[in-house]
Write a protein that holds these residues in place. Structure first.
Motif, PDB file in Angstrom:
ATOM      1  N   PRO A   1     -13.879 -13.491 -12.289  1.00 33.72           N
ATOM      2  CA  PRO A   1     -14.449 -14.742 -11.910  1.00 33.72           C
ATOM      3  C   PRO A   1     -13.760 -15.366 -10.727  1.00 33.72           C
ATOM      4  O   PRO A   1     -14.343 -16.060 -10.018  1.00 33.72           O
ATOM      5  N   MET A   2     -12.744 -14.622 -10.190  1.00 30.45           N
ATOM      6  CA  MET A   2     -12.232 -15.075  -9.015  1.00 30.45           C
ATOM      7  C   MET A   2     -12.765 -14.335  -7.843  1.00 30.45           C
ATOM      8  O   MET A   2     -12.290 -14.686  -6.543  1.00 30.45           O
ATOM      9  N   ILE A   3     -13.496 -13.435  -7.949  1.00 30.62           N
ATOM     10  CA  ILE A   3     -14.643 -12.569  -6.945  1.00 30.62           C
ATOM     11  C   ILE A   3     -15.465 -13.335  -6.652  1.00 30.62           C
ATOM     12  O   ILE A   3     -16.365 -13.534  -7.271  1.00 30.62           O
ATOM     13  N   GLU A   4     -15.586 -13.865  -5.273  1.00 34.58           N
ATOM     14  CA  GLU A   4     -16.662 -14.624  -4.796  1.00 34.58           C
ATOM     15  C   GLU A   4     -17.844 -13.731  -4.191  1.00 34.58           C
ATOM     16  O   GLU A   4     -19.240 -14.033  -4.446  1.00 34.58           O
ATOM     17  N   ALA A   5     -17.612 -12.724  -3.829  1.00 35.35           N
ATOM     18  CA  ALA A   5     -18.744 -11.586  -3.164  1.00 35.35           C
ATOM     19  C   ALA A   5     -18.157 -10.375  -2.937  1.00 35.35           C
ATOM     20  O   ALA A   5     -16.821 -10.090  -2.724  1.00 35.35           O
TER      21      ALA A   5
ATOM     22  N   LEU B   1     -14.783   3.113  -0.530  1.00 38.86           N
ATOM     23  CA  LEU B   1     -14.337   1.722   0.067  1.00 38.86           C
ATOM     24  C   LEU B   1     -15.047   0.363  -0.471  1.00 38.86           C
ATOM     25  O   LEU B   1     -16.488   0.589  -0.545  1.00 38.86           O
ATOM     26  N   ILE B   2     -14.294  -0.456  -0.956  1.00 40.01           N
ATOM     27  CA  ILE B   2     -14.927  -1.898  -1.308  1.00 40.01           C
ATOM     28  C   ILE B   2     -14.466  -2.851  -0.481  1.00 40.01           C
ATOM     29  O   ILE B   2     -13.188  -2.806  -0.485  1.00 40.01           O
ATOM     30  N   SER B   3     -15.243  -3.981  -0.008  1.00 36.48           N
ATOM     31  CA  SER B   3     -14.705  -5.135   0.528  1.00 36.48           C
ATOM     32  C   SER B   3     -15.128  -6.181  -0.461  1.00 36.48           C
ATOM     33  O   SER B   3     -16.142  -6.188  -0.922  1.00 36.48           O
ATOM     34  N   PHE B   4     -14.091  -7.270  -0.486  1.00 34.52           N
ATOM     35  CA  PHE B   4     -14.592  -8.254  -1.326  1.00 34.52           C
ATOM     36  C   PHE B   4     -13.703  -9.761  -0.866  1.00 34.52           C
ATOM     37  O   PHE B   4     -12.741  -9.621  -0.305  1.00 34.52           O
TER      38      PHE B   4
ATOM     39  N   SER C   1      -7.798 -19.929  -0.573  1.00 31.92           N
ATOM     40  CA  SER C   1      -7.497 -19.965   1.134  1.00 31.92           C
ATOM     41  C   SER C   1      -7.202 -18.676   1.741  1.00 31.92           C
ATOM     42  O   SER C   1      -6.706 -17.785   0.873  1.00 31.92           O
ATOM     43  N   LYS C   2      -6.745 -18.639   2.944  1.00 33.16           N
ATOM     44  CA  LYS C   2      -6.376 -17.481   3.583  1.00 33.16           C
ATOM     45  C   LYS C   2      -4.777 -17.302   2.988  1.00 33.16           C
ATOM     46  O   LYS C   2      -4.348 -16.042   2.620  1.00 33.16           O
ATOM     47  N   GLU C   3      -4.076 -18.357   2.544  1.00 33.16           N
ATOM     48  CA  GLU C   3      -2.841 -18.204   2.225  1.00 33.16           C
ATOM     49  C   GLU C   3      -2.857 -17.399   0.821  1.00 33.16           C
ATOM     50  O   GLU C   3      -1.871 -16.719   0.342  1.00 33.16           O
ATOM     51  N   ASP C   4      -3.694 -18.005   0.035  1.00 30.78           N
ATOM     52  CA  ASP C   4      -4.053 -17.506  -1.427  1.00 30.78           C
ATOM     53  C   ASP C   4      -4.139 -15.953  -1.170  1.00 30.78           C
ATOM     54  O   ASP C   4      -3.503 -15.196  -1.946  1.00 30.78           O
ATOM     55  N   ILE C   5      -4.927 -15.538  -0.174  1.00 33.38           N
ATOM     56  CA  ILE C   5      -5.369 -14.024  -0.229  1.00 33.38           C
ATOM     57  C   ILE C   5      -4.015 -13.359   0.224  1.00 33.38           C
ATOM     58  O   ILE C   5      -3.982 -12.449  -0.306  1.00 33.38           O
ATOM     59  N   GLN C   6      -3.346 -13.852   0.988  1.00 35.38           N
ATOM     60  CA  GLN C   6      -2.070 -13.308   1.385  1.00 35.38           C
ATOM     61  C   GLN C   6      -1.008 -13.290   0.142  1.00 35.38           C
ATOM     62  O   GLN C   6      -0.445 -12.237  -0.052  1.00 35.38           O
ATOM     63  N   ARG C   7      -1.182 -14.449  -0.721  1.00 35.18           N
ATOM     64  CA  ARG C   7      -0.169 -14.228  -1.906  1.00 35.18           C
ATOM     65  C   ARG C   7      -0.701 -13.120  -2.850  1.00 35.18           C
ATOM     66  O   ARG C   7      -0.038 -12.258  -3.164  1.00 35.18           O
ATOM     67  N   PHE C   8      -1.974 -13.033  -2.943  1.00 31.36           N
ATOM     68  CA  PHE C   8      -2.735 -11.929  -3.685  1.00 31.36           C
ATOM     69  C   PHE C   8      -2.134 -10.374  -3.339  1.00 31.36           C
ATOM     70  O   PHE C   8      -1.687  -9.544  -4.050  1.00 31.36           O
ATOM     71  N   LEU C   9      -2.226 -10.207  -1.979  1.00 31.30           N
ATOM     72  CA  LEU C   9      -1.940  -8.888  -1.350  1.00 31.30           C
ATOM     73  C   LEU C   9      -0.245  -8.754  -1.589  1.00 31.30           C
ATOM     74  O   LEU C   9       0.109  -7.631  -1.975  1.00 31.30           O
TER      75      LEU C   9
ATOM     76  N   GLN D   1      -3.702  -7.530 -12.333  1.00 26.44           N
ATOM     77  CA  GLN D   1      -2.403  -8.503 -12.423  1.00 26.44           C
ATOM     78  C   GLN D   1      -2.209  -9.298 -11.098  1.00 26.44           C
ATOM     79  O   GLN D   1      -1.706 -10.596 -11.083  1.00 26.44           O
ATOM     80  N   ALA D   2      -2.601  -8.743  -9.863  1.00 27.11           N
ATOM     81  CA  ALA D   2      -2.438  -9.467  -8.820  1.00 27.11           C
ATOM     82  C   ALA D   2      -3.261 -10.703  -8.784  1.00 27.11           C
ATOM     83  O   ALA D   2      -2.734 -11.905  -8.494  1.00 27.11           O
ATOM     84  N   ILE D   3      -4.547 -10.370  -9.172  1.00 24.63           N
ATOM     85  CA  ILE D   3      -5.550 -11.828  -9.122  1.00 24.63           C
ATOM     86  C   ILE D   3      -5.328 -12.649 -10.120  1.00 24.63           C
ATOM     87  O   ILE D   3      -5.256 -13.812  -9.953  1.00 24.63           O
ATOM     88  N   SER D   4      -4.496 -12.132 -11.350  1.00 17.39           N
ATOM     89  CA  SER D   4      -4.258 -13.195 -12.395  1.00 17.39           C
ATOM     90  C   SER D   4      -3.142 -13.987 -11.860  1.00 17.39           C
ATOM     91  O   SER D   4      -3.158 -15.298 -12.169  1.00 17.39           O
ATOM     92  N   LYS D   5      -2.146 -13.432 -11.014  1.00 12.30           N
ATOM     93  CA  LYS D   5      -1.119 -14.443 -10.719  1.00 12.30           C
ATOM     94  C   LYS D   5      -1.798 -15.599  -9.644  1.00 12.30           C
ATOM     95  O   LYS D   5      -1.152 -16.644  -9.648  1.00 12.30           O
ATOM     96  N   LEU D   6      -2.740 -15.244  -9.238  1.00 19.36           N
ATOM     97  CA  LEU D   6      -3.474 -16.255  -8.307  1.00 19.36           C
ATOM     98  C   LEU D   6      -3.787 -17.309  -8.925  1.00 19.36           C
ATOM     99  O   LEU D   6      -3.897 -18.529  -8.654  1.00 19.36           O
TER     100      LEU D   6
END
Ligand code: LCS
Length: 399
Positions: free
Chosen positions: A281-285, A310-313, A318-326, A389-394
């Motif tokens: 559910p957290m994946i938009e595209a 390769l997969i892009s998604f 926000s950008k900060e959320d994405i960086q937190r996920f990484l 696990q990283a997505i769920s932390k988000l």
């Protein structure tokens, strides 16, 4: 060049090298030498004059490098190959070779960030202009070709949006206009996609990626007609000098031996990870050429042997959320580059494509939410567990 091995699985191991010419050495020897001695002054003269075959100086040719060039030429189904010190050395040498001041280049709608940067430089310094074209139908390409268009330059799948270009279609229109088509085949490798068989003229690689496969070399490769490759060897390579080192060529020969096995596993792992990601559910595209719902799937079906690694998604946030996920990832490394045994992830907007101005980036489909995942050779379950696990932390922190 003699075609000796029909099957790619054999060619990646044997092509371009015969142990019987090298004291039986199974592995290709590394000719770690800058220069080659002449037996006489006349021999030196004849070699420089092209009247006698033989090596002169490693910027002009080296036996270890030659083995690599013959192998990649065979794998791509081309007449000759040329190795460079980086993918960008290969990209720039090809574009400089094909153009002169005031020419025009027609490009795919997305390109690797530094290729985009090099095109800006060509425009600013030499008035060589370029346009981006969707390349999705013949009429549209025809309309964008100008009298001064010197070549069509495409990536497919495109870095990082994974858009597919129909190479047979592009080659057809280019032929009508007598324009060469250059394909950056870095993402697919000749194991998954063979542009020359589809009518294209020149193939190039950042060999840093899947060709090497082990994350320890920066290199580039070009394959095309003998005449074009020889003229590049004696101009853009000899005089600009982006020559590969014999040791790096040897590492690429070694990496190539497992190309087919690695690409199969990268593709299998990516297909599993795609199935998990697409229902999250957290994946938009999500962008993956092996996705049957991908708008370009009809091209994938006829052009790519498998979906690739390769997969892009885009992740919601926000950008900060994405960086937190990484930052939450543990097994998966945050790094640019791709095609290695290790799974790598990067944020194109702030990394590989940060040199592309924001409006152009958006046109290419690179949002602040987009991440690019290069799926490695680890167990896919471990890769997925780390992503999950990283997505769920988000999700937890957002609630
Ligand atoms: N072409 C493509 C499609 C690439 O992805 C790259 C590098 C190059 C050419 C240039 O090759 P290099 O000089 O680095 O060997 N792509 C990178 C990327 O996506 N992440 O880090 C480098």
């Amino acid at each position: 060049m003699d075609k000796r091995y029909e099957h790619m699985e054999t060619a990646v191991i044997h092509e371009g090298y015969d142990s019987k010419h090298h004291l039986g050495s199974l592995a290709t020897p590394i000719f770690q030498t800058s220069t080659f001695t002449f037996e006489t002054a006349e021999q030196g003269e004849n070699r420089f004059a092209g009247k006698e075959d033989g090596y002169i100086y490693s910027r002009l040719g080296n036996p270890t490098v030659r083995a690599l060039e013959e192998r990649i030429a065979h794998l791509e189904g081309g007449e000759a190959g040329l190795a460079f010190s980086s993918g960008m050395a290969a990209v720039s040498a090809v574009l400089i070779s094909l153009t002169k001041a005031n020419d025009h280049i027609l490009c795919s709608p997305g390109l690797y960030g530094c290729t985009f940067g090099f095109l800006q430089m060509l425009r600013e310094k030499y008035k060589i202009s370029h346009d981006f074209c969707e390349m999705s139908n013949e009429q549209q390409i025809r309309e964008m070709i100008r009298p001064e268009t010197a070549c069509i330059y495409v990536e497919t799948p495109i870095n990082p949006t994974m858009k597919m270009i129909d190479l047979a279609l592009v080659a057809r229109v280019a032929k009508e206009n007598n324009i060469p088509v250059v394909v950056d085949n870095t993402f697919a490798t000749p194991y998954l996609q063979r542009p020359l068989e589809l009518g294209c003229d020149i193939v190039l690689h950042s060999a840093t990626k899947y060709i090497c496969g082990h994350g320890d070399v920066i290199a580039g490769l070009v394959v095309g007609k003998k005449e074009f490759i020889s003229s590049m060897a004696m101009t853009t390579q000899k005089d600009i000098g982006g020559t590969i080192s014999p040791f790096d060529a040897w590492l690429l020969l070694r990496g190539l031996k497992t190309l087919h096995v690695r690409m199969d596993r990268h593709s299998e792992n990516a297909a599993k990870i795609f199935q998990e990601l697409k229902q999250h559910p957290m994946i938009e595209a999500i962008y993956y050429p092996g996705d049957i719902a991908h708008p370009d799937y009809h091209i994938t079906e006829k052009q790519l042997k498998q979906g690739g690694g390769l997969i892009s998604f885009e992740i919601k946030g926000s950008k900060e959320d994405i960086q937190r996920f990484l930052n939450e990832l543990k097994l998966i490394k945050i790094a640019v580059s791709l095609g290695d045994a290790e799974t790598l992830i990067q944020h194109p907007a702030t990394m590989t494509h940060s040199v592309v101005p924001e409006p152009a980036r958006w046109k290419m489909g690179i949002t602040n939410q987009l991440v690019r995942l290069s799926i490695g050779l680890e167990s896919w379950q471990d890769i997925w567990a780390d992503l999950d696990q990283a997505i769920s932390k988000l999700t937890v922190k957002k609630v």
